[in-house]
Motif scaffolding. Sequence first.
Motif, PDB file in Angstrom:
ATOM      1  N   SER A   7       0.848  -1.188   0.000  1.00 49.37           N
ATOM      2  CA  SER A   7       0.000   0.000   0.000  1.00 49.37           C
ATOM      3  C   SER A   7       0.887   1.242   0.000  1.00 49.37           C
ATOM      4  O   SER A   7       1.773   1.380   0.846  1.00 49.37           O
ATOM      5  CB  SER A   7      -0.911   0.001   1.229  1.00 49.37           C
ATOM      6  N   ILE A   8       0.670   2.124  -0.960  1.00 49.55           N
ATOM      7  CA  ILE A   8       1.471   3.340  -1.089  1.00 49.55           C
ATOM      8  C   ILE A   8       0.720   4.486  -0.416  1.00 49.55           C
ATOM      9  O   ILE A   8      -0.370   4.862  -0.863  1.00 49.55           O
ATOM     10  CB  ILE A   8       1.737   3.656  -2.572  1.00 49.55           C
ATOM     11  N   PRO A   9       1.262   5.048   0.670  1.00 49.83           N
ATOM     12  CA  PRO A   9       0.532   6.084   1.414  1.00 49.83           C
ATOM     13  C   PRO A   9       0.057   7.249   0.556  1.00 49.83           C
ATOM     14  O   PRO A   9      -1.055   7.748   0.741  1.00 49.83           O
ATOM     15  CB  PRO A   9       1.553   6.538   2.467  1.00 49.83           C
ATOM     16  N   SER A  10       0.883   7.682  -0.391  1.00 52.31           N
ATOM     17  CA  SER A  10       0.517   8.848  -1.198  1.00 52.31           C
ATOM     18  C   SER A  10      -0.667   8.587  -2.117  1.00 52.31           C
ATOM     19  O   SER A  10      -1.258   9.529  -2.658  1.00 52.31           O
ATOM     20  CB  SER A  10       1.721   9.315  -2.026  1.00 52.31           C
ATOM     21  N   SER A  11      -1.036   7.310  -2.300  1.00 55.25           N
ATOM     22  CA  SER A  11      -2.193   6.989  -3.140  1.00 55.25           C
ATOM     23  C   SER A  11      -3.487   6.961  -2.334  1.00 55.25           C
ATOM     24  O   SER A  11      -4.551   6.677  -2.875  1.00 55.25           O
ATOM     25  CB  SER A  11      -1.990   5.633  -3.826  1.00 55.25           C
ATOM     26  N   ILE A  12      -3.384   7.271  -1.036  1.00 53.65           N
ATOM     27  CA  ILE A  12      -4.557   7.299  -0.159  1.00 53.65           C
ATOM     28  C   ILE A  12      -4.954   8.744   0.092  1.00 53.65           C
ATOM     29  O   ILE A  12      -4.144   9.550   0.563  1.00 53.65           O
ATOM     30  CB  ILE A  12      -4.256   6.604   1.181  1.00 53.65           C
ATOM     31  N   LEU A  13      -6.189   9.082  -0.222  1.00 59.07           N
ATOM     32  CA  LEU A  13      -6.731  10.400   0.107  1.00 59.07           C
ATOM     33  C   LEU A  13      -7.611  10.243   1.336  1.00 59.07           C
ATOM     34  O   LEU A  13      -8.532   9.418   1.346  1.00 59.07           O
ATOM     35  CB  LEU A  13      -7.541  10.969  -1.055  1.00 59.07           C
ATOM     36  N   PHE A  14      -7.316  11.016   2.362  1.00 58.44           N
ATOM     37  CA  PHE A  14      -7.976  10.857   3.653  1.00 58.44           C
ATOM     38  C   PHE A  14      -8.592  12.177   4.088  1.00 58.44           C
ATOM     39  O   PHE A  14      -7.951  13.231   4.013  1.00 58.44           O
ATOM     40  CB  PHE A  14      -6.947  10.383   4.682  1.00 58.44           C
ATOM     41  N   PHE A  15      -9.842  12.106   4.566  1.00 61.11           N
ATOM     42  CA  PHE A  15     -10.550  13.298   5.022  1.00 61.11           C
ATOM     43  C   PHE A  15     -10.999  13.097   6.467  1.00 61.11           C
ATOM     44  O   PHE A  15     -11.655  12.105   6.790  1.00 61.11           O
ATOM     45  CB  PHE A  15     -11.761  13.577   4.123  1.00 61.11           C
ATOM     46  N   ASP A  16     -10.636  14.062   7.324  1.00 63.15           N
ATOM     47  CA  ASP A  16     -10.944  13.974   8.750  1.00 63.15           C
ATOM     48  C   ASP A  16     -11.274  15.371   9.262  1.00 63.15           C
ATOM     49  O   ASP A  16     -10.799  16.369   8.712  1.00 63.15           O
ATOM     50  CB  ASP A  16      -9.740  13.397   9.509  1.00 63.15           C
ATOM     51  N   ASP A  17     -12.076  15.433  10.333  1.00 61.38           N
ATOM     52  CA  ASP A  17     -12.488  16.734  10.859  1.00 61.38           C
ATOM     53  C   ASP A  17     -11.593  17.243  11.985  1.00 61.38           C
ATOM     54  O   ASP A  17     -11.870  18.297  12.557  1.00 61.38           O
ATOM     55  CB  ASP A  17     -13.944  16.678  11.341  1.00 61.38           C
TER      56      ASP A  17
END
Length: 230
Positions: free
Chosen positions: A172-182
């Motif tokens: 799993s490549i971290p930069s390929s993960i888009l993460f949204f948090d408040d």
Amino acid sequence: MSKRNRRRTPPRPTVVFDFGGVLSAGHDPVPDVHELLGGDGETLGAALWAERDAYDRGAVSPAEYWGAVAAAVGVEQLSAQEISEVQEADNRYFLRLDPAARALLHDLARNRVRLALLSNASEAFGEAVRRADWFEAFTLAVISGEERAVKPEPEIYEVLLDVLAHETGGVSIPSSILFFDDRRDNVEAARALGIDAHLWPRNGEQHPEGTEHGAEIARRVLTERGIPLD
């Protein structure tokens, strides 16, 4: 071998959402819980949030958590049925999706974008999430109560990376993960591991005039990253 054949195929992106305050319409279950337990609302709210971190990291059981919340407003003991009812009220509150977030999920799912949840939540809530009709659009959920680690601790992000690697049969490549948090600290912790993380203004709270809805921020970021939404 030609240069064309030596090119690396870009990793398939994964879009990861927090739940409370991002996908959920609000972030204050106290009124719903108060309807069942009664007592002073402020006292109940203080107890609910004071004990929440331990509950979300799986350090206490539902009986221990809700028992402590109830005791704060003078309810000495909850039956198993009452514990179940209070938990269900809490679940129902958070499972009310924000309309703009729901529309975003619909567009992502329609375009077959891989989706995941990464949430600080109890095991009981994790079970409820997986029963929700909209969860069919998700590949997986990483729930803090099940992993015994909470955001912004690095361990829970590493669990996410490991699970995604298992799902894809590779790394799993971290930069390929888009993460949204408040929460900004959760976003910064994810970025420290190379994850493409972004702040989503918490749903259900007042924000300065002109603040974009989190779903609009997400749509702009996703479009910039080439993720289809049409």
